[in-house]
Design an enzyme around this catalytic site. Structure first.
Site, mmCIF file in Angstrom:
data_model
loop_
_atom_site.group_PDB
_atom_site.id
_atom_site.type_symbol
_atom_site.label_atom_id
_atom_site.label_comp_id
_atom_site.label_asym_id
_atom_site.label_seq_id
_atom_site.Cartn_x
_atom_site.Cartn_y
_atom_site.Cartn_z
ATOM 1 N N GLY A 11 -37.340 -33.838 -8.243
ATOM 2 C CA GLY A 11 -35.941 -33.866 -7.839
ATOM 3 C C GLY A 11 -35.640 -32.826 -6.778
ATOM 4 N N ARG A 72 -41.401 -39.277 -6.384
ATOM 5 C CA ARG A 72 -42.231 -39.181 -7.579
ATOM 6 C C ARG A 72 -43.405 -40.130 -7.409
ATOM 7 N NH1 ARG A 72 -39.062 -36.152 -10.904
ATOM 8 N NH2 ARG A 72 -36.821 -36.340 -10.615
ATOM 9 N N ASP A 103 -41.739 -28.666 -13.207
ATOM 10 C CA ASP A 103 -42.964 -28.648 -14.002
ATOM 11 C C ASP A 103 -43.875 -29.835 -13.725
ATOM 12 O OD1 ASP A 103 -41.300 -30.503 -15.185
ATOM 13 O OD2 ASP A 103 -41.594 -29.788 -17.233
ATOM 14 N N THR A 125 -35.789 -26.361 -8.895
ATOM 15 C CA THR A 125 -35.124 -27.346 -9.747
ATOM 16 C C THR A 125 -33.770 -26.810 -10.156
ATOM 17 O OG1 THR A 125 -35.131 -28.392 -11.936
ATOM 18 C CG2 THR A 125 -36.480 -26.426 -11.682
ATOM 19 N N ASP A 127 -32.236 -27.376 -12.802
ATOM 20 C CA ASP A 127 -32.133 -27.220 -14.253
ATOM 21 C C ASP A 127 -32.459 -25.813 -14.742
ATOM 22 O OD1 ASP A 127 -31.347 -29.843 -14.726
ATOM 23 O OD2 ASP A 127 -33.405 -30.561 -14.837
ATOM 24 N N ASP A 129 -35.247 -24.583 -15.689
ATOM 25 C CA ASP A 129 -35.982 -24.763 -16.943
ATOM 26 C C ASP A 129 -37.465 -24.419 -16.845
ATOM 27 O OD1 ASP A 129 -36.670 -26.839 -15.280
ATOM 28 O OD2 ASP A 129 -36.494 -28.407 -16.801
ATOM 29 N N GLY A 170 -28.933 -31.990 -17.133
ATOM 30 C CA GLY A 170 -29.678 -31.184 -18.088
ATOM 31 C C GLY A 170 -30.235 -32.069 -19.186
ATOM 32 N N ARG A 171 -31.301 -32.810 -18.865
ATOM 33 C CA ARG A 171 -31.884 -33.728 -19.838
ATOM 34 C C ARG A 171 -32.522 -32.973 -21.001
ATOM 35 N NH1 ARG A 171 -35.532 -36.413 -16.731
ATOM 36 N NH2 ARG A 171 -37.225 -35.076 -17.428
ATOM 37 N N ALA A 186 -14.913 -22.969 -21.129
ATOM 38 C CA ALA A 186 -14.891 -24.232 -21.875
ATOM 39 C C ALA A 186 -14.701 -23.976 -23.365
ATOM 40 C CB ALA A 186 -16.188 -25.005 -21.634
ATOM 41 N N GLU A 187 -13.985 -24.882 -24.013
ATOM 42 C CA GLU A 187 -13.728 -24.729 -25.444
ATOM 43 C C GLU A 187 -14.968 -25.034 -26.280
ATOM 44 O OE1 GLU A 187 -10.165 -24.083 -23.645
ATOM 45 O OE2 GLU A 187 -11.438 -25.828 -23.272
ATOM 46 N N ARG A 211 -2.305 -23.881 -32.909
ATOM 47 C CA ARG A 211 -1.676 -22.694 -32.312
ATOM 48 C C ARG A 211 -0.965 -23.031 -30.989
ATOM 49 N NH1 ARG A 211 -7.275 -21.427 -31.083
ATOM 50 N NH2 ARG A 211 -7.565 -21.214 -28.815
ATOM 51 N N GLU A 222 -26.344 -33.796 -20.285
ATOM 52 C CA GLU A 222 -26.696 -35.209 -20.398
ATOM 53 C C GLU A 222 -27.744 -35.485 -21.477
ATOM 54 O OE1 GLU A 222 -28.476 -36.662 -16.813
ATOM 55 O OE2 GLU A 222 -29.655 -34.836 -16.505
ATOM 56 N N HIS A 249 -24.830 -36.860 -9.440
ATOM 57 C CA HIS A 249 -25.715 -36.294 -8.426
ATOM 58 C C HIS A 249 -25.025 -35.394 -7.410
ATOM 59 C CE1 HIS A 249 -28.506 -39.182 -10.131
ATOM 60 N NE2 HIS A 249 -29.462 -38.474 -9.577
#
Length: 319
Positions: A11, A72, A103, A125, A127, A129, A170-171, A186-187, A211, A222, A249
């Site tokens: 990617g 790929r 990777d 990447t 990600d 990761d 984020g697979r 974010a909650e 409240r 994702e 994307h």
């Protein structure tokens, strides 16, 4: 070594062009010829290779994507595909290869090194990761793209008193969701590394309603599941008006941030240095703002993990 090659694979990630530029100009600075391989390992198999010079990488440091293109290649995963790639390396007299990617790309570099062709991996990447480095090329840019989008979503969530479920990339890794969630308040944050029960998310939403809170942002990586499915379940359990945004994307594109440009430049140059020092089968990275390199085989045996303290902090601040 007098002749090296560089390719991008997997990617695309903002900052890859800055890394290519650094590789090319570092080689030329040291009197080494450098060849660009287009379309990743598939381009290597097909001999889509051309010599690069200083002008080849002019005005690309600010551009997203990769000027060498990426693809790929299932064929390169086979012995026959690797043999064809090695034949092309021999044909062009390329003595070492720099691979910019994730990777999967590193596994190709590992195979070539095992077969006698020295390779160095540069982690690119969004990600984030890849073990052995604090950050990968493209992560910072993608993160800022997400933050900018969520800032805008929160404006309309506040105006209409709605709960928004935002799906980010984020697979298998939750760094983008976690960092964006903490940065945007974010909650709830749902990531692959933590199988949070939806009941906890719903309980947090109900406490907020009690409240007087009338809008919320929930970020879903994702790899956890569909944002639409989570939205329907939340609506069913809480009767809150929900909306879904899948960023998709847009997270991959855009001009790289200063952080990604500098990181890519440092890592690309370091990769060239390692090859010229006679090293092979290594991955360059950054830890505590210091350049490092690791055995690529050992890196591929490891699994990326999230920052547990950051994850806990995100929960504490979203009460």
């Amino acid at each position: 070594m007098k002749r090296l090659g560089v390719l991008t694979s997997g990617g695309d990630a903002p900052g890859m062009n800055a890394a290519i530029r650094a590789v090319v100009r570092k080689c030329i600075y040291h009197g080494v010829e450098i060849y660009g391989i287009k379309n990743g390992y598939q381009g290597l198999i097909e001999g889509n290779i051309e010599k690069m010079d200083v002008g080849s990488v002019g005005d690309i440091i600010q551009r997203g994507g990769t000027t060498l293109y990426t693809a790929r290649s299932l064929e390169f995963k086979t012995e026959e595909g690797q043999r064809k790639g090695i034949e092309q390396l021999k044909k062009f007299g390329i003595e070492g290869l720099i691979v910019i990617g994730g990777d999967g790309s590193f596994r190709g570099a590992q195979k070539l090194t095992e077969k006698g062709y020295p390779c160095i991996g540069v982690p690119g990447t969004i990600d984030n990761d890849i073990p052995g480095t604090d950050f990968t090329i493209g992560f910072d840019t993608a993160l800022n793209t997400i933050i900018e989008a969520i800032d805008k979503i929160r404006d309309t969530a506040t105006s209409h008193e709605r709960t928004y479920v935002v799906e980010v990339m984020g697979r298998d890794a939750g760094d983008l969701a976690l960092w964006a969630g903490l940065a945007d308040g974010a909650e709830s944050i749902l990531i692959p590394e933590k199988k949070d029960d939806l009941k906890e998310v719903i309980s947090r939403l109900k406490r907020g309603v009690e409240r007087g809170k009338r809008h919320s942002i929930i970020i879903v990586a994702e790899g956890v599941g569909s944002a639409f499915d989570y939205s329907e379940q939340i609506k069913k359990e809480t009767n809150l008006e929900t909306r879904v945004t899948v960023l998709g994307h847009i997270q991959r594109g855009g001009s790289p941030t200063a952080n990604d440009r500098v990181l890519a430049s440092r890592l690309g140059a370091k990769a060239v240095e390692l090859l010229l020092e006679g090293k092979a089968g290594r991955m360059v990275g950054i830890q505590n703002n210091k350049l490092v390199d690791h055995d690529i085989t050992e890196i591929l045996k490891q699994t990326h993990s999230i920052d547990e303290e950051m994850y806990q902090l995100s929960k504490e601040l979203s009460i």
